[in-house]
Design an enzyme around this catalytic site. Structure first.
Site, mmCIF file in Angstrom:
data_model
loop_
_atom_site.group_PDB
_atom_site.id
_atom_site.type_symbol
_atom_site.label_atom_id
_atom_site.label_comp_id
_atom_site.label_asym_id
_atom_site.label_seq_id
_atom_site.Cartn_x
_atom_site.Cartn_y
_atom_site.Cartn_z
ATOM 1 N N SER A 36 1.040 -1.137 0.033
ATOM 2 C CA SER A 36 0.019 0.076 0.025
ATOM 3 C C SER A 36 0.957 1.365 -0.026
ATOM 4 C CB SER A 36 -0.965 0.004 1.372
ATOM 5 O OG SER A 36 -1.421 1.444 1.378
ATOM 6 N N TYR A 39 -1.373 -0.054 10.292
ATOM 7 C CA TYR A 39 -1.388 -0.583 9.016
ATOM 8 C C TYR A 39 0.015 -0.321 8.202
ATOM 9 C CZ TYR A 39 -3.590 -1.052 4.400
ATOM 10 O OH TYR A 39 -4.095 -1.567 3.064
HETATM 11 N N1 LIG Z 1 -8.705 -0.660 -1.162
HETATM 12 C C1 LIG Z 1 -7.750 0.335 -0.792
HETATM 13 O O1 LIG Z 1 -8.019 1.531 -0.670
HETATM 14 C C2 LIG Z 1 -6.492 -0.481 -0.634
HETATM 15 C C3 LIG Z 1 -5.292 0.637 -0.854
HETATM 16 C C4 LIG Z 1 -3.972 0.032 -0.839
HETATM 17 C C5 LIG Z 1 -3.736 -1.361 -0.434
HETATM 18 N N2 LIG Z 1 -5.043 -2.182 -0.313
HETATM 19 C C6 LIG Z 1 -4.567 -3.716 0.026
HETATM 20 O O2 LIG Z 1 -5.151 -4.251 -1.169
HETATM 21 C C7 LIG Z 1 -5.519 -5.615 -0.789
HETATM 22 C C8 LIG Z 1 -6.736 -6.016 -1.111
HETATM 23 O O3 LIG Z 1 -7.746 -5.466 -0.626
HETATM 24 P P1 LIG Z 1 -9.069 -5.025 -1.205
HETATM 25 O O4 LIG Z 1 -8.981 -3.375 -1.322
HETATM 26 O O5 LIG Z 1 -9.199 -5.654 -2.618
HETATM 27 O O6 LIG Z 1 -9.958 -5.177 -0.175
HETATM 28 P P2 LIG Z 1 -11.259 -6.271 -0.410
HETATM 29 O O7 LIG Z 1 -12.136 -6.136 -1.557
HETATM 30 O O8 LIG Z 1 -11.950 -6.059 1.013
HETATM 31 O O9 LIG Z 1 -10.694 -7.782 -0.624
HETATM 32 C C9 LIG Z 1 -10.030 -8.228 0.503
HETATM 33 C C10 LIG Z 1 -9.849 -9.824 0.097
HETATM 34 O O10 LIG Z 1 -9.098 -10.333 1.029
HETATM 35 C C11 LIG Z 1 -9.591 -11.686 1.528
HETATM 36 N N3 LIG Z 1 -9.566 -12.049 2.774
HETATM 37 C C12 LIG Z 1 -9.694 -11.187 3.870
HETATM 38 N N4 LIG Z 1 -9.267 -11.838 4.900
HETATM 39 C C13 LIG Z 1 -8.927 -12.964 4.386
HETATM 40 C C14 LIG Z 1 -8.635 -14.491 5.214
HETATM 41 N N5 LIG Z 1 -8.555 -14.460 6.502
HETATM 42 N N6 LIG Z 1 -8.223 -15.590 4.682
HETATM 43 C C15 LIG Z 1 -8.071 -15.480 3.199
HETATM 44 N N7 LIG Z 1 -8.458 -14.349 2.494
HETATM 45 C C16 LIG Z 1 -8.932 -13.341 3.314
HETATM 46 C C17 LIG Z 1 -11.172 -11.373 1.298
HETATM 47 O O11 LIG Z 1 -11.589 -12.652 0.745
HETATM 48 P P3 LIG Z 1 -12.728 -13.423 1.563
HETATM 49 O O12 LIG Z 1 -13.727 -12.445 2.606
HETATM 50 O O13 LIG Z 1 -13.713 -14.210 0.745
HETATM 51 O O14 LIG Z 1 -11.848 -14.219 2.539
HETATM 52 C C18 LIG Z 1 -10.860 -10.597 -0.235
HETATM 53 O O15 LIG Z 1 -11.045 -11.395 -1.321
HETATM 54 C C19 LIG Z 1 -5.270 -5.569 0.813
HETATM 55 O O16 LIG Z 1 -4.010 -6.347 1.035
HETATM 56 C C20 LIG Z 1 -5.331 -4.199 1.138
HETATM 57 O O17 LIG Z 1 -4.735 -3.900 2.391
HETATM 58 C C21 LIG Z 1 -6.263 -1.577 -0.683
#
Ligand SMILES: NC(=O)c1ccc[n+]([C@@H]2O[C@H](COP(=O)([O-])OP(=O)(O)OC[C@H]3O[C@@H](n4cnc5c(N)ncnc54)[C@H](OP(=O)(O)O)[C@@H]3O)[C@@H](O)[C@H]2O)c1
Length: 248
Positions: free
Chosen positions: A135, A145
């Site tokens: 991130s 975080y």
């Molecule tokens: N959105 C933002 O603004 C942003 C910015 C920078 C970085 N990120 C990073 O991007 C990555 C993806 O996040 P996203 O934004 O795409 O959010 P998201 O839509 O909430 O997706 C999160 C994913 O992680 C999975 N997950 C969560 N807990 C888990 C567990 N215990 N075991 C296995 N899978 C798990 C969820 O699937 P299930 O619920 O089906 O398990 C889902 O597929 C994260 O590492 C986040 O920190 C996000």
């Protein structure tokens, strides 16, 4: 030669978009997350080989099942995408230590465990790609975080430098704000100027392109890359004040 990628957190957001992007360029995928139904629906929608491995990466058995799949020599995984994650809405002094442990396990230890499982086979084969979704927070003092995400960036850099001669490439994808389920799951609304926000599809494209081009770190766009560089010159206390002003 056909390649296979294993993507964690493939059931929504950035992970789902990365799975689609890799499938679009002809890579077979192994989809990992807890929600099996969503993974099956994604697998059925792809024009490529797709395997579903439903697992909770915060359980010992779930994590070890994914590690075992990565270590399988007869069905090699060429590309590991460590993406699964979540954020905590509560500030450090109010969060529970159990939540902090879960956060750090998923964002820091899980990518390390999975890279550890994948690397020996990748080294034997003389090729392997590891994309870690970190991130922009890795470059600013934005709660615990940030601490977990800077661990992810430095793990990626360490693997990249140590195993480059073995044919291993590692890229840390460091997006700013992305429209996904991330904020909703935290119970907060998506906020801030529109230019700071990107789509999961754009971020996925940039991440996969960065991995192909062997870039160490990939940002959402040039503005975020410039800000990350500029911030190195700004004292932490000023950065902290700016972040707090943005929060308030
Ligand atoms: N959105 C933002 O603004 C942003 C910015 C920078 C970085 N990120 C990073 O991007 C990555 C993806 O996040 P996203 O934004 O795409 O959010 P998201 O839509 O909430 O997706 C999160 C994913 O992680 C999975 N997950 C969560 N807990 C888990 C567990 N215990 N075991 C296995 N899978 C798990 C969820 O699937 P299930 O619920 O089906 O398990 C889902 O597929 C994260 O590492 C986040 O920190 C996000």
């Amino acid at each position: 030669m056909r390649h296979t990628a294993l993507i964690t957190g493939a059931s929504s957001g950035i992970g789902l978009a990365i799975a689609r992007e890799l499938a679009r360029v002809g890579v077979d995928v192994v989809l990992v997350a807890r929600d099996e139904e969503r993974l099956q629906a994604l697998a059925a929608s792809l024009d490529t080989g797709a395997e579903v491995l439903a697992a909770d990466l915060l359980t010992h058995d779930g994590l070890e099942a994914v590690a075992a799949r990565l270590a399988q020599r007869d069905r090699p995984i060429d590309i590991l995408v460590s993406n699964a994650g979540f954020g905590l809405a509560a500030p450090f002094h109010e969060s529970t230590i159990e939540d902090e442990r879960r956060l750090h396990e998923l964002l820091s230890f899980v990518p390390l465990r999975l890279a550890h499982a994948a690397l020996p086979g990748m080294r034997e084969r003389g090729r392997g790609w590891i994309l870690t979704v970190a991130s922009f927070a890795a470059f600013i003092p934005f709660g615990t975080y940030s601490a977990a995400k800077s661990h992810a960036v430095n793990l990626s850099r360490a693997i990249r430098s140590r195993y480059a001669d073995d044919g291993i490439r590692a890229t840390a994808l460091c997006p700013g704000f992305v429209h996904t389920e991330f904020h909703d799951r935290m119970g907060i609304v998506e906020d801030g100027p529109a230019w700071m926000w990107a789509s999961a599809e754009d971020v996925a494209r940039r991440g996969v392109r960065g991995l192909r081009r062997n870039q160490p770190v990939v940002h959402s766009d040039r503005r975020f890359a410039a800000i990350a560089k500029g911030l190195q010159l700004v004292p932490d206390t000023w950065q902290g004040s700016l972040i707090n002003a943005y929060r308030d």
